[in-house]
Design a protein around this motif. Structure first.
Motif, PDB file in Angstrom:
ATOM      1  N   VAL A 196       7.208  38.392  44.181  1.00 10.68           N
ATOM      2  CA  VAL A 196       7.177  37.938  42.785  1.00 10.68           C
ATOM      3  C   VAL A 196       7.452  36.436  42.703  1.00 10.68           C
ATOM      4  O   VAL A 196       6.741  35.698  42.005  1.00 10.68           O
ATOM      5  CB  VAL A 196       8.190  38.736  41.927  1.00 10.68           C
ATOM      6  N   VAL A 197       8.458  35.973  43.411  1.00  5.79           N
ATOM      7  CA  VAL A 197       8.808  34.551  43.361  1.00  5.79           C
ATOM      8  C   VAL A 197       7.685  33.692  43.943  1.00  5.79           C
ATOM      9  O   VAL A 197       7.291  32.678  43.352  1.00  5.79           O
ATOM     10  CB  VAL A 197      10.143  34.290  44.103  1.00  5.79           C
ATOM     11  N   SER A 198       7.130  34.108  45.098  1.00  2.87           N
ATOM     12  CA  SER A 198       6.061  33.306  45.708  1.00  2.87           C
ATOM     13  C   SER A 198       4.797  33.329  44.858  1.00  2.87           C
ATOM     14  O   SER A 198       4.112  32.308  44.732  1.00  2.87           O
ATOM     15  CB  SER A 198       5.770  33.801  47.112  1.00  2.87           C
ATOM     16  N   SER A 199       4.488  34.458  44.232  1.00  2.82           N
ATOM     17  CA  SER A 199       3.309  34.520  43.354  1.00  2.82           C
ATOM     18  C   SER A 199       3.496  33.655  42.126  1.00  2.82           C
ATOM     19  O   SER A 199       2.550  32.989  41.681  1.00  2.82           O
ATOM     20  CB  SER A 199       3.034  35.960  42.946  1.00  2.82           C
ATOM     21  N   ALA A 200       4.694  33.651  41.569  1.00  4.39           N
ATOM     22  CA  ALA A 200       4.960  32.820  40.394  1.00  4.39           C
ATOM     23  C   ALA A 200       4.846  31.334  40.733  1.00  4.39           C
ATOM     24  O   ALA A 200       4.253  30.563  39.966  1.00  4.39           O
ATOM     25  CB  ALA A 200       6.347  33.128  39.831  1.00  4.39           C
ATOM     26  N   LEU A 201       5.383  30.932  41.883  1.00  5.80           N
ATOM     27  CA  LEU A 201       5.269  29.533  42.288  1.00  5.80           C
ATOM     28  C   LEU A 201       3.813  29.144  42.555  1.00  5.80           C
ATOM     29  O   LEU A 201       3.378  28.044  42.179  1.00  5.80           O
ATOM     30  CB  LEU A 201       6.129  29.270  43.525  1.00  5.80           C
ATOM     31  N   ALA A 202       3.048  30.035  43.181  1.00  2.00           N
ATOM     32  CA  ALA A 202       1.638  29.743  43.430  1.00  2.00           C
ATOM     33  C   ALA A 202       0.856  29.668  42.128  1.00  2.00           C
ATOM     34  O   ALA A 202      -0.041  28.831  41.977  1.00  2.00           O
ATOM     35  CB  ALA A 202       1.041  30.808  44.346  1.00  2.00           C
ATOM     36  N   ALA A 203       1.183  30.522  41.166  1.00  2.00           N
ATOM     37  CA  ALA A 203       0.501  30.487  39.866  1.00  2.00           C
ATOM     38  C   ALA A 203       0.792  29.184  39.128  1.00  2.00           C
ATOM     39  O   ALA A 203      -0.120  28.567  38.564  1.00  2.00           O
ATOM     40  CB  ALA A 203       0.924  31.682  39.022  1.00  2.00           C
ATOM     41  N   ILE A 204       2.036  28.758  39.160  1.00  2.00           N
ATOM     42  CA  ILE A 204       2.389  27.498  38.490  1.00  2.00           C
ATOM     43  C   ILE A 204       1.670  26.331  39.152  1.00  2.00           C
ATOM     44  O   ILE A 204       1.108  25.462  38.478  1.00  2.00           O
ATOM     45  CB  ILE A 204       3.924  27.299  38.507  1.00  2.00           C
ATOM     46  N   ALA A 205       1.644  26.311  40.492  1.00  4.98           N
ATOM     47  CA  ALA A 205       0.950  25.232  41.205  1.00  4.98           C
ATOM     48  C   ALA A 205      -0.545  25.265  40.905  1.00  4.98           C
ATOM     49  O   ALA A 205      -1.171  24.219  40.677  1.00  4.98           O
ATOM     50  CB  ALA A 205       1.183  25.355  42.706  1.00  4.98           C
TER      51      ALA A 205
END
Length: 129
Positions: A31-40
């Motif tokens: 969840v955390v890595s997907s959220a960071l990738a989505a923001i980027a």
């Protein structure tokens, strides 16, 4: 949470003995890595004016290279990618850049006709149910 992620990545069975829920840790890391990738991705899209179909041609080239190389063969994938890229660039140099897609799909059609299993020639295993 970082120590839990490192512990689960090293030995998930031992983490269960210590009371760390490895499934929950894996879910939170995803969840955390997907959220960071989505923001980027959103920030980059705002900067370079991306469209929803921005990478679709590259996706299709990847599928063509996979079919040419053969499913399940890394060596075939590398050779298929090199063949496809070389043919496209030679067509752009000698003919015109408008023919890049046509050359890729002509190579795909030729491989599907004469060598449908790709460079590797390995058949996939059938599974009977």
């Amino acid at each position: 949470m970082g120590k839990h992620i490192r512990a689960v990545s090293n030995n998930p069975e031992l983490c269960k003995l210590y009371g760390i829920d490895s499934d929950k840790v894996i879910l939170m890391a995803t969840v955390v890595s997907s959220a960071l990738a989505a923001i980027a991705g959103i920030l980059i899209a705002l900067d370079v004016d991306m469209t929803p179909t921005f990478g679709f041609n590259y996706f299709l080239y990847g599928v063509v290279a996979m079919i040419i190389g053969g499913v399940g063969s890394y060596r075939g994938l590398i050779f298929g990618s090199l063949l496809l890229a070389s043919a496209q660039h030679l067509a752009a140099y000698y003919i015109d850049t408008k023919w890049i897609d046509a050359v890729a799909y002509m190579i795909l059609i030729l491989f599907l006709i004469w060598k449908p299993l790709g460079f590797s020639g390995l058949r996939l295993k059938k599974i009977d149910i």
